[in-house]
Design a protein around this motif. Sequence first.
Motif, PDB file in Angstrom:
ATOM      1  N   ILE A 199      36.646  30.236  31.397  1.00  0.00           N
ATOM      2  CA  ILE A 199      37.501  31.341  31.833  1.00  0.00           C
ATOM      3  C   ILE A 199      36.890  32.082  33.016  1.00  0.00           C
ATOM      4  O   ILE A 199      37.607  32.566  33.903  1.00  0.00           O
ATOM      5  N   ASN A 200      35.550  32.150  33.074  1.00  0.00           N
ATOM      6  CA  ASN A 200      34.893  32.831  34.204  1.00  0.00           C
ATOM      7  C   ASN A 200      35.118  32.092  35.517  1.00  0.00           C
ATOM      8  O   ASN A 200      35.203  32.714  36.583  1.00  0.00           O
ATOM      9  N   ILE A 201      35.219  30.762  35.440  1.00  0.00           N
ATOM     10  CA  ILE A 201      35.496  29.980  36.653  1.00  0.00           C
ATOM     11  C   ILE A 201      36.885  30.313  37.187  1.00  0.00           C
ATOM     12  O   ILE A 201      37.088  30.483  38.390  1.00  0.00           O
ATOM     13  N   TRP A 202      37.856  30.433  36.269  1.00  0.00           N
ATOM     14  CA  TRP A 202      39.212  30.747  36.703  1.00  0.00           C
ATOM     15  C   TRP A 202      39.309  32.160  37.263  1.00  0.00           C
ATOM     16  O   TRP A 202      40.082  32.411  38.195  1.00  0.00           O
ATOM     17  N   ILE A 203      38.541  33.080  36.713  1.00  0.00           N
ATOM     18  CA  ILE A 203      38.536  34.446  37.253  1.00  0.00           C
ATOM     19  C   ILE A 203      37.958  34.451  38.672  1.00  0.00           C
ATOM     20  O   ILE A 203      38.477  35.133  39.569  1.00  0.00           O
ATOM     21  N   CYS A 204      36.897  33.667  38.888  1.00  0.00           N
ATOM     22  CA  CYS A 204      36.320  33.556  40.239  1.00  0.00           C
ATOM     23  C   CYS A 204      37.314  32.929  41.203  1.00  0.00           C
ATOM     24  O   CYS A 204      37.405  33.340  42.370  1.00  0.00           O
ATOM     25  N   ARG A 205      38.073  31.944  40.725  1.00  0.00           N
ATOM     26  CA  ARG A 205      39.077  31.319  41.583  1.00  0.00           C
ATOM     27  C   ARG A 205      40.180  32.311  41.942  1.00  0.00           C
ATOM     28  O   ARG A 205      40.661  32.328  43.086  1.00  0.00           O
ATOM     29  N   LEU A 206      40.582  33.137  40.976  1.00  0.00           N
ATOM     30  CA  LEU A 206      41.599  34.146  41.260  1.00  0.00           C
ATOM     31  C   LEU A 206      41.092  35.151  42.278  1.00  0.00           C
ATOM     32  O   LEU A 206      41.835  35.570  43.187  1.00  0.00           O
ATOM     33  N   GLU A 207      39.829  35.549  42.169  1.00  0.00           N
ATOM     34  CA  GLU A 207      39.249  36.469  43.153  1.00  0.00           C
ATOM     35  C   GLU A 207      39.212  35.838  44.536  1.00  0.00           C
ATOM     36  O   GLU A 207      39.449  36.514  45.551  1.00  0.00           O
ATOM     37  N   THR A 208      38.927  34.539  44.598  1.00  0.00           N
ATOM     38  CA  THR A 208      38.919  33.837  45.887  1.00  0.00           C
ATOM     39  C   THR A 208      40.315  33.813  46.496  1.00  0.00           C
ATOM     40  O   THR A 208      40.488  34.002  47.709  1.00  0.00           O
ATOM     41  N   ILE A 209      41.320  33.591  45.669  1.00  0.00           N
ATOM     42  CA  ILE A 209      42.706  33.575  46.154  1.00  0.00           C
ATOM     43  C   ILE A 209      43.098  34.944  46.699  1.00  0.00           C
ATOM     44  O   ILE A 209      43.745  35.047  47.759  1.00  0.00           O
ATOM     45  N   LEU A 210      42.722  36.000  46.000  1.00  0.00           N
ATOM     46  CA  LEU A 210      43.021  37.357  46.494  1.00  0.00           C
ATOM     47  C   LEU A 210      42.329  37.629  47.818  1.00  0.00           C
ATOM     48  O   LEU A 210      42.889  38.304  48.697  1.00  0.00           O
ATOM     49  N   LEU A 211      41.109  37.093  47.988  1.00  0.00           N
ATOM     50  CA  LEU A 211      40.406  37.232  49.257  1.00  0.00           C
ATOM     51  C   LEU A 211      41.130  36.483  50.367  1.00  0.00           C
ATOM     52  O   LEU A 211      41.272  36.989  51.489  1.00  0.00           O
ATOM     53  N   TRP A 212      41.613  35.274  50.067  1.00  0.00           N
ATOM     54  CA  TRP A 212      42.377  34.505  51.062  1.00  0.00           C
ATOM     55  C   TRP A 212      43.652  35.245  51.452  1.00  0.00           C
ATOM     56  O   TRP A 212      44.019  35.272  52.637  1.00  0.00           O
ATOM     57  N   GLN A 213      44.314  35.833  50.475  1.00  0.00           N
ATOM     58  CA  GLN A 213      45.542  36.575  50.772  1.00  0.00           C
ATOM     59  C   GLN A 213      45.267  37.756  51.703  1.00  0.00           C
ATOM     60  O   GLN A 213      46.053  38.040  52.620  1.00  0.00           O
ATOM     61  N   GLN A 214      44.147  38.431  51.492  1.00  0.00           N
ATOM     62  CA  GLN A 214      43.782  39.548  52.356  1.00  0.00           C
ATOM     63  C   GLN A 214      43.463  39.076  53.762  1.00  0.00           C
ATOM     64  O   GLN A 214      43.843  39.726  54.755  1.00  0.00           O
ATOM     65  N   GLN A 215      42.789  37.942  53.870  1.00  0.00           N
ATOM     66  CA  GLN A 215      42.469  37.392  55.191  1.00  0.00           C
ATOM     67  C   GLN A 215      43.731  37.009  55.953  1.00  0.00           C
ATOM     68  O   GLN A 215      43.844  37.280  57.158  1.00  0.00           O
ATOM     69  N   LEU A 216      44.682  36.395  55.263  1.00  0.00           N
ATOM     70  CA  LEU A 216      45.932  36.022  55.926  1.00  0.00           C
ATOM     71  C   LEU A 216      46.769  37.247  56.280  1.00  0.00           C
ATOM     72  O   LEU A 216      47.492  37.246  57.280  1.00  0.00           O
ATOM     73  N   LYS A 217      46.660  38.285  55.455  1.00  0.00           N
ATOM     74  CA  LYS A 217      47.388  39.522  55.754  1.00  0.00           C
ATOM     75  C   LYS A 217      46.851  40.180  57.016  1.00  0.00           C
ATOM     76  O   LYS A 217      47.627  40.771  57.795  1.00  0.00           O
ATOM     77  N   ASN A 218      45.560  40.076  57.228  1.00  0.00           N
ATOM     78  CA  ASN A 218      44.930  40.676  58.416  1.00  0.00           C
ATOM     79  C   ASN A 218      44.890  39.726  59.611  1.00  0.00           C
ATOM     80  O   ASN A 218      44.282  40.055  60.630  1.00  0.00           O
ATOM     81  N   LEU A 219      45.515  38.565  59.476  1.00  0.00           N
ATOM     82  CA  LEU A 219      45.492  37.579  60.557  1.00  0.00           C
ATOM     83  C   LEU A 219      46.255  38.094  61.771  1.00  0.00           C
ATOM     84  O   LEU A 219      47.416  38.512  61.665  1.00  0.00           O
ATOM     85  N   GLN A 220      45.604  38.085  62.909  1.00  0.00           N
ATOM     86  CA  GLN A 220      46.213  38.507  64.168  1.00  0.00           C
ATOM     87  C   GLN A 220      46.481  37.275  65.026  1.00  0.00           C
ATOM     88  O   GLN A 220      45.586  36.488  65.290  1.00  0.00           O
ATOM     89  N   MET A 221      47.733  37.127  65.441  1.00  0.00           N
ATOM     90  CA  MET A 221      48.096  35.983  66.274  1.00  0.00           C
ATOM     91  C   MET A 221      47.548  36.172  67.681  1.00  0.00           C
ATOM     92  O   MET A 221      47.777  37.211  68.315  1.00  0.00           O
TER      93      MET A 221
END
Length: 361
Positions: A199-221
């Motif tokens: 379960i800890n691995i899946w929690i880390c994966r979810l945190e990674t996904i949230l980080l990716w979402q933040q990076q894409l949200k801040n993406l400047q073309m």
Amino acid sequence: MPFLGQDWRSPGWRWVKTEDGWKRCELFSPALEDGNNQLNDISHAVIITGDEEDEEIYGTEDCEFAAKKRKKDHFRNNTDSQCFYREKWIYVHKESTRERHGYCTLGEAFNRLDFSSAIQDIRRFNYVVKLLQLIAKSQLTSLSGAAQKNYFNILDKIVRKVMEDQYNPRLIKDLLQDLSSTLRILIRGVGKSVLVGNINIWICRLETILLWQQQLKNLQMNKQVNNGLTLSDLPVHMLNNILYRFSDGWDIITLGQVTPTLYMLSEDRQLWKKLCQYHFAEKQFCRHLIPSEKGHIDWKLMYFALQKYYPIKEQYGDTLHFCRHCSILFWKDTGHPCTASDPNTCLMPVSPQHFIDLFKF
């Protein structure tokens, strides 16, 4: 009647554990054969035991066991000689026969078909992303541990590619949104559903996904610096022709935000009417007519309303293909060992949803 002759399955495959999980390697590669020849020469050497008077010369027969052991150690240590998945196809079988035992799983196909390289091909990029999205929605728990690791490694490469190339970030945002929603449900209901892994691995994966979402949200073309001909320099009839080539309503809206001329063309009623007629049957959009203030049908609103009720047609530059004669799934440019007299008549393009359905038992 028993099967006579040499068993084509013998002597079995050799599996090696790598960072991406267990992978099958070729037993006889050119680099390994050269190493084996050197080891065969060693087996003819003179082995001295004790004093010079007690020396013994061991022939090939006496050193066979030692030579085999050295070959095995050499193979394990020499990573350059390992060749993983030379063929990029997989036989899809759902039941046991006299020749084949077991069945093919979604995770096995996902590992075998080299999606990691496919995302580098712009023709296959949207296809692979859509497939990952469907797996995230319904098939994530059916993946094995190795397939899960491969899934998130490919997802990491996709996010990095989008951050570098800025290609179709909207598609990746939808994928990450669906994946994060699925993971939240699975983590919240742990114990009630089958969740392969800690379960800890899946929690880390979810945190990674949230980080990716933040990076894409801040993406400047990045603004393209080009002193040559640009899209706004084209004649109006050519710009209109480009818009009519699009099959996605969001792409039309996005392009319409570039210049005032493109915005005017993207609001054309006839353009949206053609788009509705392409994706939906006449009976479907007749049930959901949306009139505008002037009494005309608002085809733009119609398109997005119908999208909620009916699936739209999917277009991809390149897809996986399935051979009905051989029951083999493969990329068309890599081919497969087909035994049909006319292989082209047996080929069938496989949509992402069809790919998922092939492995539902």
